[in-house]
Design a protein around this motif. Structure first.
Motif, PDB file in Angstrom:
ATOM      1  N   THR A 114       0.975  -1.187  -0.038  1.00 39.91           N
ATOM      2  CA  THR A 114       0.068   0.023   0.127  1.00 39.91           C
ATOM      3  C   THR A 114       0.865   1.117   0.049  1.00 39.91           C
ATOM      4  O   THR A 114       1.730   1.289   0.737  1.00 39.91           O
ATOM      5  CB  THR A 114      -0.800  -0.200   1.142  1.00 39.91           C
ATOM      6  N   GLN A 115       0.559   2.139  -0.770  1.00 40.08           N
ATOM      7  CA  GLN A 115       1.155   3.431  -1.122  1.00 40.08           C
ATOM      8  C   GLN A 115       1.114   4.536   0.243  1.00 40.08           C
ATOM      9  O   GLN A 115      -0.034   4.827   0.401  1.00 40.08           O
ATOM     10  CB  GLN A 115       1.112   3.970  -2.419  1.00 40.08           C
ATOM     11  N   VAL A 116       2.308   4.838   0.600  1.00 37.09           N
ATOM     12  CA  VAL A 116       2.321   5.948   1.589  1.00 37.09           C
ATOM     13  C   VAL A 116       3.149   7.294   1.137  1.00 37.09           C
ATOM     14  O   VAL A 116       4.159   6.962   0.769  1.00 37.09           O
ATOM     15  CB  VAL A 116       2.793   5.452   3.136  1.00 37.09           C
ATOM     16  N   THR A 117       2.268   8.291   1.066  1.00 35.63           N
ATOM     17  CA  THR A 117       3.070   9.397   0.304  1.00 35.63           C
ATOM     18  C   THR A 117       2.816  10.406   1.380  1.00 35.63           C
ATOM     19  O   THR A 117       2.023  11.015   1.784  1.00 35.63           O
ATOM     20  CB  THR A 117       2.582  10.015  -1.037  1.00 35.63           C
ATOM     21  N   VAL A 118       4.027  11.127   1.653  1.00 34.35           N
ATOM     22  CA  VAL A 118       3.924  12.210   2.670  1.00 34.35           C
ATOM     23  C   VAL A 118       4.580  13.289   1.868  1.00 34.35           C
ATOM     24  O   VAL A 118       5.892  13.395   1.634  1.00 34.35           O
ATOM     25  CB  VAL A 118       4.776  12.004   3.938  1.00 34.35           C
ATOM     26  N   SER A 119       3.906  14.452   1.965  1.00 32.95           N
ATOM     27  CA  SER A 119       4.251  15.704   1.351  1.00 32.95           C
ATOM     28  C   SER A 119       4.787  16.698   2.132  1.00 32.95           C
ATOM     29  O   SER A 119       4.676  16.679   3.569  1.00 32.95           O
ATOM     30  CB  SER A 119       3.002  16.192   0.551  1.00 32.95           C
ATOM     31  N   SER A 120       5.732  17.618   1.526  1.00 30.67           N
ATOM     32  CA  SER A 120       6.483  18.374   2.706  1.00 30.67           C
ATOM     33  C   SER A 120       5.749  19.892   2.612  1.00 30.67           C
ATOM     34  O   SER A 120       4.803  20.279   1.950  1.00 30.67           O
ATOM     35  CB  SER A 120       7.842  18.535   2.081  1.00 30.67           C
TER      36      SER A 120
END
Length: 120
Positions: free
Chosen positions: A114-120
């Protein structure tokens, strides 16, 4: 046959939280250790956290104090609570389980990720 199904990934801002869930189903007699791994683009898959059947836990240094792994043995599920997320936590997260099946065979199984994307 055993299946692991993950859920809970998504996009979140830095500092936010996500909770991943992984449910195992199929010909399961018992599950020994369960774990979460992750793989970022261009990098090798790395261990994030493990939990034994007795709920002893271990964490990668990079996530200690921010992530918590837990499990529900009755439901054959493992959770990963991720707090204070950082952009470097961005990866595909995979569930892993050491399963003893009804044929008394021990085997490692993986979820689909499962994809986890954390934006800055």
């Amino acid at each position: 046959q055993v299946q692991l199904v993950e859920s809970g990934g998504g996009l979140v801002q830095a500092g936010g939280s996500l909770r991943l869930s992984c449910a195992a189903s199929g010909s399961i007699l018992s599950i020994n250790a369960m774990a979460w791994y992750r793989q970022a683009p261009g990098k090798q898959r790395e261990l994030v956290a493990t939990i034994t059947s007795g709920s002893s836990t271990n964490y990668a240094d990079s996530v200690k104090g921010r992530f918590t792994i837990s499990r529900d043995n009755a439901k054959n599920t493992v959770l990963l609570q991720m707090n204070s997320l950082k952009p470097e936590d961005t990866a595909v997260y995979y569930c892993n389980a050491e399963v003893l099946d009804y044929g008394f065979r021990q085997k490692n199984y993986w979820g689909q990720g499962t994809q986890v994307t954390v934006s800055s």
